[in-house]
Design a protein around this motif. Sequence first.
Motif, PDB file in Angstrom:
ATOM      1  N   GLU A 160      22.349  14.605  29.474  1.00 48.09           N
ATOM      2  CA  GLU A 160      21.974  15.988  29.756  1.00 48.09           C
ATOM      3  C   GLU A 160      23.099  16.721  30.476  1.00 48.09           C
ATOM      4  OE1 GLU A 160      18.353  15.767  31.940  1.00 48.09           O
ATOM      5  OE2 GLU A 160      17.162  15.053  30.238  1.00 48.09           O
ATOM      6  N   ALA A 161      23.739  16.046  31.423  1.00 46.23           N
ATOM      7  CA  ALA A 161      24.860  16.668  32.139  1.00 46.23           C
ATOM      8  C   ALA A 161      26.022  16.938  31.195  1.00 46.23           C
ATOM      9  CB  ALA A 161      25.305  15.769  33.292  1.00 46.23           C
ATOM     10  N   LEU A 162      26.276  16.019  30.285  1.00 48.72           N
ATOM     11  CA  LEU A 162      27.345  16.232  29.310  1.00 48.72           C
ATOM     12  C   LEU A 162      27.020  17.377  28.372  1.00 48.72           C
ATOM     13  CD1 LEU A 162      28.315  12.539  28.578  1.00 48.72           C
ATOM     14  CD2 LEU A 162      29.897  14.333  29.309  1.00 48.72           C
ATOM     15  N   ASP A 163      25.759  17.512  27.985  1.00 49.84           N
ATOM     16  CA  ASP A 163      25.353  18.629  27.128  1.00 49.84           C
ATOM     17  C   ASP A 163      25.671  19.966  27.793  1.00 49.84           C
ATOM     18  OD1 ASP A 163      24.477  17.052  25.073  1.00 49.84           O
ATOM     19  OD2 ASP A 163      22.348  17.185  25.582  1.00 49.84           O
ATOM     20  N   VAL A 164      25.458  20.039  29.100  1.00 47.25           N
ATOM     21  CA  VAL A 164      25.764  21.272  29.831  1.00 47.25           C
ATOM     22  C   VAL A 164      27.256  21.576  29.738  1.00 47.25           C
ATOM     23  CG1 VAL A 164      25.819  22.357  32.108  1.00 47.25           C
ATOM     24  CG2 VAL A 164      23.800  21.067  31.395  1.00 47.25           C
ATOM     25  N   THR A 165      28.100  20.556  29.917  1.00 48.75           N
ATOM     26  CA  THR A 165      29.543  20.798  29.856  1.00 48.75           C
ATOM     27  C   THR A 165      29.980  21.197  28.454  1.00 48.75           C
ATOM     28  OG1 THR A 165      30.173  18.478  29.357  1.00 48.75           O
ATOM     29  CG2 THR A 165      29.896  19.086  31.684  1.00 48.75           C
ATOM     30  N   LEU A 166      29.353  20.612  27.437  1.00 47.22           N
ATOM     31  CA  LEU A 166      29.714  20.959  26.052  1.00 47.22           C
ATOM     32  C   LEU A 166      29.286  22.382  25.709  1.00 47.22           C
ATOM     33  CD1 LEU A 166      28.837  17.631  24.181  1.00 47.22           C
ATOM     34  CD2 LEU A 166      31.090  18.450  24.918  1.00 47.22           C
ATOM     35  N   THR A 167      28.130  22.794  26.226  1.00 42.32           N
ATOM     36  CA  THR A 167      27.680  24.175  26.013  1.00 42.32           C
ATOM     37  C   THR A 167      28.660  25.153  26.650  1.00 42.32           C
ATOM     38  OG1 THR A 167      25.361  23.505  25.901  1.00 42.32           O
ATOM     39  CG2 THR A 167      25.807  25.810  26.427  1.00 42.32           C
ATOM     40  N   THR A 168      29.149  24.808  27.826  1.00 43.47           N
ATOM     41  CA  THR A 168      30.145  25.657  28.493  1.00 43.47           C
ATOM     42  C   THR A 168      31.413  25.764  27.657  1.00 43.47           C
ATOM     43  OG1 THR A 168      29.291  25.064  30.687  1.00 43.47           O
ATOM     44  CG2 THR A 168      31.533  25.944  30.576  1.00 43.47           C
ATOM     45  N   LEU A 169      31.888  24.634  27.151  1.00 40.77           N
ATOM     46  CA  LEU A 169      33.086  24.658  26.316  1.00 40.77           C
ATOM     47  C   LEU A 169      32.878  25.524  25.077  1.00 40.77           C
ATOM     48  CD1 LEU A 169      34.132  20.879  26.372  1.00 40.77           C
ATOM     49  CD2 LEU A 169      35.261  22.777  27.542  1.00 40.77           C
ATOM     50  N   GLN A 170      31.744  25.346  24.424  1.00 40.71           N
ATOM     51  CA  GLN A 170      31.447  26.105  23.204  1.00 40.71           C
ATOM     52  C   GLN A 170      31.470  27.596  23.490  1.00 40.71           C
ATOM     53  OE1 GLN A 170      30.463  24.185  20.168  1.00 40.71           O
ATOM     54  NE2 GLN A 170      31.131  26.116  19.288  1.00 40.71           N
ATOM     55  N   GLY A 171      30.954  27.985  24.633  1.00 41.54           N
ATOM     56  CA  GLY A 171      30.903  29.402  24.968  1.00 41.54           C
ATOM     57  C   GLY A 171      32.264  30.013  25.274  1.00 41.54           C
ATOM     58  N   LEU A 172      33.213  29.197  25.707  1.00 33.99           N
ATOM     59  CA  LEU A 172      34.532  29.702  26.074  1.00 33.99           C
ATOM     60  C   LEU A 172      35.497  29.804  24.892  1.00 33.99           C
ATOM     61  CD1 LEU A 172      35.061  27.701  29.402  1.00 33.99           C
ATOM     62  CD2 LEU A 172      34.705  30.183  29.198  1.00 33.99           C
ATOM     63  N   LEU A 173      35.210  29.108  23.810  1.00 35.82           N
ATOM     64  CA  LEU A 173      36.161  29.043  22.699  1.00 35.82           C
ATOM     65  C   LEU A 173      36.402  30.370  21.982  1.00 35.82           C
ATOM     66  CD1 LEU A 173      35.182  25.600  21.111  1.00 35.82           C
ATOM     67  CD2 LEU A 173      37.267  26.140  22.385  1.00 35.82           C
ATOM     68  N   PRO A 174      35.356  31.143  21.652  1.00 39.93           N
ATOM     69  CA  PRO A 174      35.608  32.349  20.840  1.00 39.93           C
ATOM     70  C   PRO A 174      36.596  33.326  21.466  1.00 39.93           C
ATOM     71  CG  PRO A 174      33.276  31.815  20.845  1.00 39.93           C
ATOM     72  CD  PRO A 174      33.906  30.928  21.863  1.00 39.93           C
ATOM     73  N   ARG A 175      36.449  33.597  22.740  1.00 41.31           N
ATOM     74  CA  ARG A 175      37.335  34.563  23.390  1.00 41.31           C
ATOM     75  C   ARG A 175      38.768  34.039  23.449  1.00 41.31           C
ATOM     76  NH1 ARG A 175      37.041  38.944  27.066  1.00 41.31           N
ATOM     77  NH2 ARG A 175      38.774  38.955  28.548  1.00 41.31           N
ATOM     78  N   TRP A 176      38.919  32.740  23.756  1.00 43.97           N
ATOM     79  CA  TRP A 176      40.275  32.198  23.857  1.00 43.97           C
ATOM     80  C   TRP A 176      40.978  32.198  22.506  1.00 43.97           C
ATOM     81  CZ3 TRP A 176      42.207  27.014  22.473  1.00 43.97           C
ATOM     82  CH2 TRP A 176      43.552  26.832  22.859  1.00 43.97           C
TER      83      TRP A 176
END
Length: 224
Positions: free
Chosen positions: A94-110
């Motif tokens: 569950e903790a890893l899922d949170v980190t992956l969701t964060t990564l996914q959200g940051l990719l489009p803008r970068w």
Amino acid sequence: MRSIAVPGTTTPYTQEMLMIHRVFRREAAQLLHFVTTTGAGDVSRARQVAEAVREYIGGLHHHHGVEDELIWPLLHARAQVHDDLVIRMEMQHEALDVTLTTLQGLLPRWEAIAGPADRDALAEALTDHRQVLLDHLGDEETLVMPLVEEHLTTVEWQEVGRRGLENVPRSKVFLALGAILEEATPEERREFLGRVPLAGRMLWRIVGRRRYQRQMAALRGGAV
């Protein structure tokens, strides 16, 4: 990932899980390096790296989904005295899922503008993710794989391996195989390739290995 018992035993060959974990450890470190070394405004490189991050996210999600469905319920039922360890694995997922969701959200803008602030935010998120990942993989290998060997049958472990390959597109089979074999020991490589059909082994040696090397060279450049 296909699994059989080591000859002469009736326990799952969990060394394969360690081989898979090496891939995630290596890719998490490399992706962080790729992000931090992408120049400001280099949109082409940012898009290339962002796609690699998405593939990594998808692979880790699938890997953990198989464990959630096929391993943890069996250990809950059969190794109740160690239920705290299984619960720890589930919480770490569950903790890893949170980190992956964060990564996914940051990719489009970068990947859209390759701005330095977005790059730094993504690098920070990858650093946080990697620490959670390393803690989880270490716990799983040292604390939970012995329970798997004791409480799962080889048939049940084979199903884990079969499901682990289900979502690999045919076009990326060599990529997956190369990633697993890249840091394998000679013994692990013989064991793993020995269970690949003869035609598959021939294709890997004639075509697949070079294709994997080309794909990795295109992504890594001079990075190691």
